[in-house]
Design a protein around this motif. Structure first.
Motif, PDB file in Angstrom:
ATOM      1  N   GLY A 157       0.925   4.282  -2.132  1.00 13.89           N
ATOM      2  CA  GLY A 157       2.005   5.030  -2.704  1.00 13.89           C
ATOM      3  C   GLY A 157       2.604   6.017  -1.953  1.00 13.89           C
ATOM      4  O   GLY A 157       3.772   6.314  -2.383  1.00 13.89           O
ATOM      5  N   HIS A 158       2.121   6.020  -1.003  1.00 14.10           N
ATOM      6  CA  HIS A 158       2.679   6.974   0.285  1.00 14.10           C
ATOM      7  C   HIS A 158       4.024   6.580   1.019  1.00 14.10           C
ATOM      8  O   HIS A 158       4.192   5.171   0.743  1.00 14.10           O
ATOM      9  N   GLY A 159       4.964   7.345   1.382  1.00 10.74           N
ATOM     10  CA  GLY A 159       5.922   6.681   1.980  1.00 10.74           C
ATOM     11  C   GLY A 159       6.024   6.455   3.480  1.00 10.74           C
ATOM     12  O   GLY A 159       6.926   5.744   4.058  1.00 10.74           O
ATOM     13  N   MET A 160       4.938   6.686   4.067  1.00  7.64           N
ATOM     14  CA  MET A 160       4.775   6.301   5.563  1.00  7.64           C
ATOM     15  C   MET A 160       4.462   4.943   5.775  1.00  7.64           C
ATOM     16  O   MET A 160       3.877   4.183   4.737  1.00  7.64           O
ATOM     17  N   PRO A 161       4.568   4.315   6.804  1.00  3.52           N
ATOM     18  CA  PRO A 161       4.521   2.822   7.111  1.00  3.52           C
ATOM     19  C   PRO A 161       2.879   2.615   7.059  1.00  3.52           C
ATOM     20  O   PRO A 161       2.333   3.383   7.553  1.00  3.52           O
ATOM     21  N   ILE A 162       2.719   1.210   6.950  1.00  7.93           N
ATOM     22  CA  ILE A 162       1.119   0.961   6.884  1.00  7.93           C
ATOM     23  C   ILE A 162       0.885  -0.203   7.877  1.00  7.93           C
ATOM     24  O   ILE A 162       1.830  -0.992   7.969  1.00  7.93           O
ATOM     25  N   LEU A 163       0.181   0.048   8.659  1.00  5.68           N
ATOM     26  CA  LEU A 163      -0.015  -1.005   9.852  1.00  5.68           C
ATOM     27  C   LEU A 163      -1.367  -1.820   9.576  1.00  5.68           C
ATOM     28  O   LEU A 163      -2.166  -0.891   9.298  1.00  5.68           O
ATOM     29  N   SER A 241      13.788   4.547   2.059  1.00  7.49           N
ATOM     30  CA  SER A 241      14.032   4.045   0.798  1.00  7.49           C
ATOM     31  C   SER A 241      13.255   2.623   0.694  1.00  7.49           C
ATOM     32  O   SER A 241      14.029   1.589   0.002  1.00  7.49           O
ATOM     33  N   CYS A 242      12.175   2.407   1.269  1.00 12.75           N
ATOM     34  CA  CYS A 242      11.570   0.915   1.146  1.00 12.75           C
ATOM     35  C   CYS A 242      10.033   1.401   1.544  1.00 12.75           C
ATOM     36  O   CYS A 242       9.687   2.330   1.909  1.00 12.75           O
ATOM     37  N   GLN A 243       9.237   0.393   1.164  1.00 17.28           N
ATOM     38  CA  GLN A 243       7.915   0.425   1.585  1.00 17.28           C
ATOM     39  C   GLN A 243       7.924  -0.630   3.028  1.00 17.28           C
ATOM     40  O   GLN A 243       7.996  -1.898   2.809  1.00 17.28           O
ATOM     41  N   LEU A 244       7.438  -0.067   4.013  1.00 17.83           N
ATOM     42  CA  LEU A 244       7.347  -0.777   5.094  1.00 17.83           C
ATOM     43  C   LEU A 244       5.839  -1.103   5.522  1.00 17.83           C
ATOM     44  O   LEU A 244       5.114  -0.057   5.630  1.00 17.83           O
ATOM     45  N   ILE A 245       5.580  -2.452   5.743  1.00 13.25           N
ATOM     46  CA  ILE A 245       4.076  -2.708   5.993  1.00 13.25           C
ATOM     47  C   ILE A 245       4.264  -3.711   7.434  1.00 13.25           C
ATOM     48  O   ILE A 245       5.023  -4.572   7.297  1.00 13.25           O
ATOM     49  N   CYS A 246       3.400  -3.362   8.289  1.00 13.79           N
ATOM     50  CA  CYS A 246       3.663  -4.410   9.648  1.00 13.79           C
ATOM     51  C   CYS A 246       2.340  -4.757   9.869  1.00 13.79           C
ATOM     52  O   CYS A 246       1.144  -4.351   9.465  1.00 13.79           O
ATOM     53  N   ALA A 247       2.111  -5.739  10.457  1.00 17.07           N
ATOM     54  CA  ALA A 247       0.986  -6.661  10.773  1.00 17.07           C
ATOM     55  C   ALA A 247       0.460  -6.873  12.180  1.00 17.07           C
ATOM     56  O   ALA A 247       1.815  -7.416  12.707  1.00 17.07           O
ATOM     57  N   ASN A 248      -0.392  -6.964  12.735  1.00 19.15           N
ATOM     58  CA  ASN A 248      -0.638  -7.647  13.919  1.00 19.15           C
ATOM     59  C   ASN A 248      -2.150  -8.045  14.184  1.00 19.15           C
ATOM     60  O   ASN A 248      -2.959  -7.428  13.402  1.00 19.15           O
ATOM     61  N   GLU A 249      -2.329  -9.174  15.054  1.00 17.90           N
ATOM     62  CA  GLU A 249      -3.664  -9.565  15.299  1.00 17.90           C
ATOM     63  C   GLU A 249      -4.360  -8.801  16.061  1.00 17.90           C
ATOM     64  O   GLU A 249      -5.712  -8.661  15.879  1.00 17.90           O
ATOM     65  N   HIS A 250      -3.848  -8.078  16.988  1.00 13.24           N
ATOM     66  CA  HIS A 250      -4.518  -7.201  17.935  1.00 13.24           C
ATOM     67  C   HIS A 250      -4.060  -5.833  18.060  1.00 13.24           C
ATOM     68  O   HIS A 250      -3.051  -5.646  17.544  1.00 13.24           O
ATOM     69  N   SER A 251      -4.852  -4.857  18.519  1.00 13.89           N
ATOM     70  CA  SER A 251      -4.377  -3.614  18.650  1.00 13.89           C
ATOM     71  C   SER A 251      -3.179  -3.314  19.470  1.00 13.89           C
ATOM     72  O   SER A 251      -3.139  -3.995  20.461  1.00 13.89           O
ATOM     73  N   LEU A 252      -2.163  -2.652  18.881  1.00 14.05           N
ATOM     74  CA  LEU A 252      -1.113  -2.461  19.485  1.00 14.05           C
ATOM     75  C   LEU A 252      -1.003  -1.924  21.022  1.00 14.05           C
ATOM     76  O   LEU A 252      -0.117  -1.582  21.871  1.00 14.05           O
ATOM     77  N   GLU A 253      -2.065  -0.996  21.105  1.00 17.16           N
ATOM     78  CA  GLU A 253      -2.430  -0.250  22.502  1.00 17.16           C
ATOM     79  C   GLU A 253      -2.546  -1.374  23.652  1.00 17.16           C
ATOM     80  O   GLU A 253      -1.952  -1.191  24.846  1.00 17.16           O
ATOM     81  N   ARG A 254      -3.033  -2.634  23.383  1.00 16.35           N
ATOM     82  CA  ARG A 254      -3.076  -3.453  24.302  1.00 16.35           C
ATOM     83  C   ARG A 254      -1.807  -4.051  24.719  1.00 16.35           C
ATOM     84  O   ARG A 254      -1.548  -4.118  25.938  1.00 16.35           O
ATOM     85  N   ALA A 255      -0.804  -4.206  23.744  1.00 15.19           N
ATOM     86  CA  ALA A 255       0.396  -4.651  23.884  1.00 15.19           C
ATOM     87  C   ALA A 255       1.333  -3.534  24.913  1.00 15.19           C
ATOM     88  O   ALA A 255       2.128  -3.919  25.883  1.00 15.19           O
TER      89      ALA A 255
END
Length: 424
Positions: A157-163, A241-255
């Motif tokens: 329910g929070h407005g922050m992006p979810i990774l 004004s949306c729910q933003l959900i992002c997904a990745n297989e590996h830690s983005l720190e590696r990228a």
């Protein structure tokens, strides 16, 4: 809360008909935008993302069947009604095959037109409700799955992006739908974007996002241009004004270390990070997952019910599952479909796992270079298509799009290469 009427795009090269349809629909409080030819229709479709399109077949610059195909490839969920004064049965069949929900003959009966519009939107709402129901609560009683459910309830329910971070096959897509169901935009659409389909037009992206849930899969593979646009929209508050959900297989720190991902964008996305566990880390949930997938396949897919013995379930618990929950689901589906006994025991499990290992080894790219060119090419095509099907969780339509092929051509190619469509 007052719900806005759906936005409808009317495409017809005859001004009188176009304006008449617009007036009638607006009298019913629909929001309407018009286009007089294919060029205008393409522009409007990309900018306003209509929920319904009324599409004439015969136009001066491009035919409606070609536009239908284009629109469906861009956004498979859009509902399209075809209109024609000179239609044939063959044309209607082709339009339906390509995804049109109905075919309306001219001269138009306004009562019939309105009913067709209402019916199409009702069917769209039912489909949306079905997808909403399919936003499955994560299955399992292990500590990691219990924690994941608790985290989802706290953050959705929070407005922050979810990774979401998790290996391939851990269920990131399903979990994103679950977060959508729990979130503030549960009544909005679930819009899935990939690096290939990510729009580079800020107006189109913000229009898509408005009051909806946007799920960006494989976010670490976004192009530099796409990353810059997303970062700008987040920084300027245009994605609030949306729910933003992002997904990745590996830690983005590696990228980031490899110069493939913008560090600033990571900081904008990782305020809430949820890690989806690999199946090998919660094997105690396998018996419950087996029961769940058996029920799902027998009720929704109509496959015959078969009982997995305790010994079979124990064998499944002691397998490393490189393909995670998706691999388990596919194994169960294959056994329900192909086996003939009422009980699935250890022998059938071992045979299915061996077959899976063989396919996985092929997917590692082990092509036999001693083969003649034709056979080697077929081997590569099989590996390539199996990989695309795995990428899309077995969705043939999406796999065809990723491969740049017609869906019907892909079906023929799969048959010729011995790829079992029912299992894919």
């Amino acid at each position: 809360m007052i719900t806005e009427k759906p936005l409808i795009l009317v495409v017809d090269d005859e001004p009188d008909i176009r304006e008449l349809i617009k007036d009638i629909l607006e009298d019913e409080n629909y929001r309407v935008v018009t286009a007089e030819d294919g060029q205008q229709a393409r522009q409007q479709f990309s900018q306003i993302t209509p929920q319904l399109v009324l599409l004439d077949i015969w136009m001066p610059d491009v035919d409606g069947i070609s536009l239908l195909k284009e629109f469906k490839e861009q956004r498979a969920s859009v509902t399209i009604l075809m209109m024609s004064g000179h239609g044939t049965i063959e044309t209607a069949v082709e339009a339906t095959r390509l995804g049109a929900s109905d075919f309306i003959e001219k001269p138009l009966s306004m009562a019939k037109l309105l009913r067709a519009v209402e019916q199409a939107l009702e069917n769209q709402a039912k489909q949306s409700a079905l997808q909403h129901e399919q936003a499955i609560t994560p299955v399992g009683k292990s500590a990691s799955i219990n924690l994941l459910r608790e985290q989802a309830e706290r953050v959705a329910g929070h407005g922050m992006p979810i990774l979401l971070i998790g290996e391939g096959g851990t269920g990131k897509h399903c979990f994103a739908r679950y977060l959508h169901r729990l979130g503030n935009y549960a009544n909005g659409r679930f819009i899935e974007l990939s690096p290939e389909s990510f729009p580079l037009d800020s107006l189109k992206l913000t229009s898509l996002a408005q009051s909806n849930c946007v799920f960006i899969n494989d976010v670490g593979l976004l192009s530099d241009e796409a990353q810059s646009l997303l970062s700008h929209l987040l920084e300027s508050g245009q994605m609030n004004s949306c729910q933003l959900i992002c997904a990745n297989e590996h830690s983005l720190e590696r990228a980031i270390l490899h110069g493939e991902f913008a560090e600033g964008l990571l900081y904008q996305l990782n305020s809430i990070t949820l890690n989806l566990p690999a199946l090998r880390d919660h094997v105690e949930d396998i018996p419950e997952l087996v029961h769940f997938f058996v029920d799902l396949q027998t009720t929704q897919a109509g496959l015959p019910y078969r009982r997995f013995t305790v010994a079979a379930q124990n064998r499944l618990r002691n397998y490393p599952w490189p393909g995670n929950v998706l691999e388990l689901k596919n194994i169960i589906q294959r056994l329900l479909l192909l086996e003939e006994t009422d009980d699935i025991d250890v022998e059938q499990i071992d045979a299915a796992l061996q077959e899976n290992s063989t396919i996985a080894a092929q997917e590692d790219g082990k092509i036999n270079f001693d083969l003649p060119l034709r056979e080697a090419r077929e081997q590569f095509e099989r590996l390539y298509l199996l990989h695309k099907l795995q990428e899309t969780d077995g969705n043939v339509g999406k796999a065809a799009k990723l491969a740049g092929m017609e869906r019907t051509h892909l079906y023929r190619k799969m048959r010729s290469l011995g790829i079992d469509i029912k299992q894919s």
